[in-house]
Design a protein around this motif. Structure first.
Motif, PDB file in Angstrom:
ATOM      1  N   VAL A 152       0.835  -1.207   0.000  1.00  0.00           N
ATOM      2  CA  VAL A 152       0.000   0.000   0.000  1.00  0.00           C
ATOM      3  C   VAL A 152       0.866   1.252   0.000  1.00  0.00           C
ATOM      4  CG1 VAL A 152      -1.719   1.296   1.309  1.00  0.00           C
ATOM      5  CG2 VAL A 152      -1.933  -1.181   1.092  1.00  0.00           C
ATOM      6  N   THR A 173       2.299   2.500  -3.310  1.00  0.00           N
ATOM      7  CA  THR A 173       1.412   3.241  -4.207  1.00  0.00           C
ATOM      8  C   THR A 173       1.697   4.730  -4.145  1.00  0.00           C
ATOM      9  OG1 THR A 173      -0.294   1.550  -3.909  1.00  0.00           O
ATOM     10  CG2 THR A 173      -0.993   3.660  -4.813  1.00  0.00           C
ATOM     11  N   TYR A 183      -6.263  -1.197  -0.500  1.00  0.00           N
ATOM     12  CA  TYR A 183      -5.896   0.212  -0.607  1.00  0.00           C
ATOM     13  C   TYR A 183      -6.994   1.124  -0.055  1.00  0.00           C
ATOM     14  CZ  TYR A 183      -2.620  -1.961  -3.819  1.00  0.00           C
ATOM     15  OH  TYR A 183      -1.666  -2.783  -4.370  1.00  0.00           O
TER      16      TYR A 183
END
Length: 461
Positions: A246, A249, A273
């Motif tokens: 996560v 990202t 996410y």
């Protein structure tokens, strides 16, 4: 009449045109038209000596690696053999019939040396992305993100429980992957690192059973793609656990913004996410629409009232229960203001014991406690934005577009044969994932711009 090949003396001279033997519709012809390595030597100039014996041409090695990852040739030794035998590979690598193919050991020396120090694989990847942008394959309307687990070059036999004391100074552990692991940890972090199992050959890999089968050591490859044509905008290697996936990202979105001046209108992902801090980062910091399911565990399964059964009053900063009673942060003023924010970044709203004591719904609301409590995230407004987006037709379309990143992972494993890493360490995983993503983008760019007429797209003037 049956023909017979002449067994006379062979010709002394041959006129052989290598280019004529590579079909016009060959994949490597399309990739060659899309690949521009004219600035490669400039990027590597600082990593080569100005004196001494000339080295192997770096463009030749990069082209050979692209051939290997494009056709699923995972072994560098076998790659050298295939380039030696295959006319199409020779043509793409700019090798004549009599030119020698570099030894496989050359790749190891350059990969772990000047190629890794210069970040040349990332430079090649970025150049291919720019070519995709110039061809009109990137719309920047929606990005999709996901991660896939790839087995590391490590096994359980060469591992120990995370609680065991390890003598890292042992000569048997003085490998490149171990040195990289130790350089990334200071003394305090090394003492606190307590994974369930630790590999002695690749300690940066994670012991995971995320796929539902037997546990193994692995890394995650994280893709950020543009959903218009499935172009991979960025790739990141992380240990195989959800938190790292996560967080990667954010790094990928910010890197795309810095390098290509592109920020997507919406970001598509699965529930991993959809935690509150990630949604707040998308909504508040980046102003990106989160087309992501909200990570929400407030729904109760025992038949009692959930927090969604309570009405939120933003002006009064309180909840209202179905009976009309309020749940507030505090019931009396304090001389010193308090934030009431817990370690979990939430604020607790509590009902009045007087209200709950005689409430007819008490057994349905808080049967085991004298009052009702609701924990509200400090990022709840971002979660509400994601919940509203989920009710729109655009969200349903985003769910379908998200499959494009899953298709890229299937292509990575089934066609490019990247099911187990050959290089160790996080930097080795990063090199392999970056090269594989580069090959996937080149194949897509070649097919959409130089492939069959039915699949070509109009190139902007």
């Amino acid at each position: 009449m049956m023909g017979q090949r002449s067994s006379g003396q062979g010709r002394l001279f041959y006129a052989f045109d290598l280019d004529a033997h590579v079909p016009e519709n060959h994949l490597l012809r399309g990739i060659d038209r899309c690949l521009d390595l004219s600035d490669l030597r400039t990027q590597l100039a600082d990593h080569y000596s100005s004196t001494g014996r000339p080295s192997i041409d770096p463009e030749l090695m990069i082209r050979m690696l692209i051939v290997g990852y494009s056709y699923g040739i995972r072994s560098e030794r076998r790659l050298c053999e295939e380039v030696h035998l295959n006319l199409g590979y020779r043509w793409f690598c700019r090798l004549g019939l009599e030119d020698a193919v570099p030894d496989h050991s050359t790749f190891s020396k350059n990969r772990h040396g000047r190629f890794r120090e210069s970040g040349i694989f990332r430079w090649v990847f970025d150049e291919v992305v720019r070519r995709c942008m110039a061809a009109g394959l990137v719309k920047a309307e929606g990005f999709a993100v996901d991660a896939s687990i790839i087995a590391a070059d490590a096994n359980k036999q060469r591992s120990v429980p995370g609680t065991d004391r390890i003598d890292w100074s042992s000569p048997a552990l003085s490998t490149r992957a171990v040195r990289e692991y130790l350089e990334g940890l200071d003394g305090e972090a090394l003492a606190e690192a307590m994974p369930k199992r630790l590999s002695l050959t690749d300690p940066q890999s994670s012991w995971t059973a995320a796929l539902g089968g037997p546990a193994f050591f692995a890394y995650s490859t994280n893709y950020l793609i543009d959903t218009a044509h499935g172009v991979i905008m960025d790739v990141e290697a992380t240990p195989a656990h959800r938190t790292a996936e996560v967080e990667s990202t954010k790094a990928m979105v910010e890197r795309v913004e810095a390098r290509f001046a592109i920020t997507p209108e919406r970001l598509i992902g699965d529930m991993a996410y959809g935690n509150a801090p990630m949604l707040a980062w998308m909504v508040d910091e980046k102003e990106i629409e989160p087309h992501v399911p909200v990570w929400d565990k407030t729904q109760r399964q025992d038949g009692t009232l959930s927090s969604t059964d309570f009405q939120w009053d933003d002006d009064a900063n309180e909840y209202r229960c179905p009976e009309g009673h309020s749940l507030r942060i505090e019931r009396r003023p304090f001389k010193k203001a308090r934030t009431h924010i817990t370690k979990l970044n939430s604020i607790i709203y509590r009902s009045s014991q007087h209200d709950c004591q005689h409430c007819p719904r008490k057994m349905q609301c808080c049967p085991k406690t004298p009052i009702r409590k609701i924990a509200r995230s400090i990022h709840e407004h971002a979660r509400d934005v994601a919940r509203r987006i989920r009710t729109t037709p655009e969200y349903a379309r985003s769910r379908r577009l998200r499959k494009k990143v899953e298709m890229l992972f299937a292509h990575l494993k089934r066609i490019l044969k990247v099911t187990r890493l050959r290089l160790r360490g996080l930097s080795g995983a990063s090199d392999e994932f970056t090269l594989a993503a580069t090959a996937q983008n080149l194949r897509r760019l070649a097919m959409l711009t130089h492939g069959p007429p039915s699949r070509r797209i109009a190139t902007p003037a």
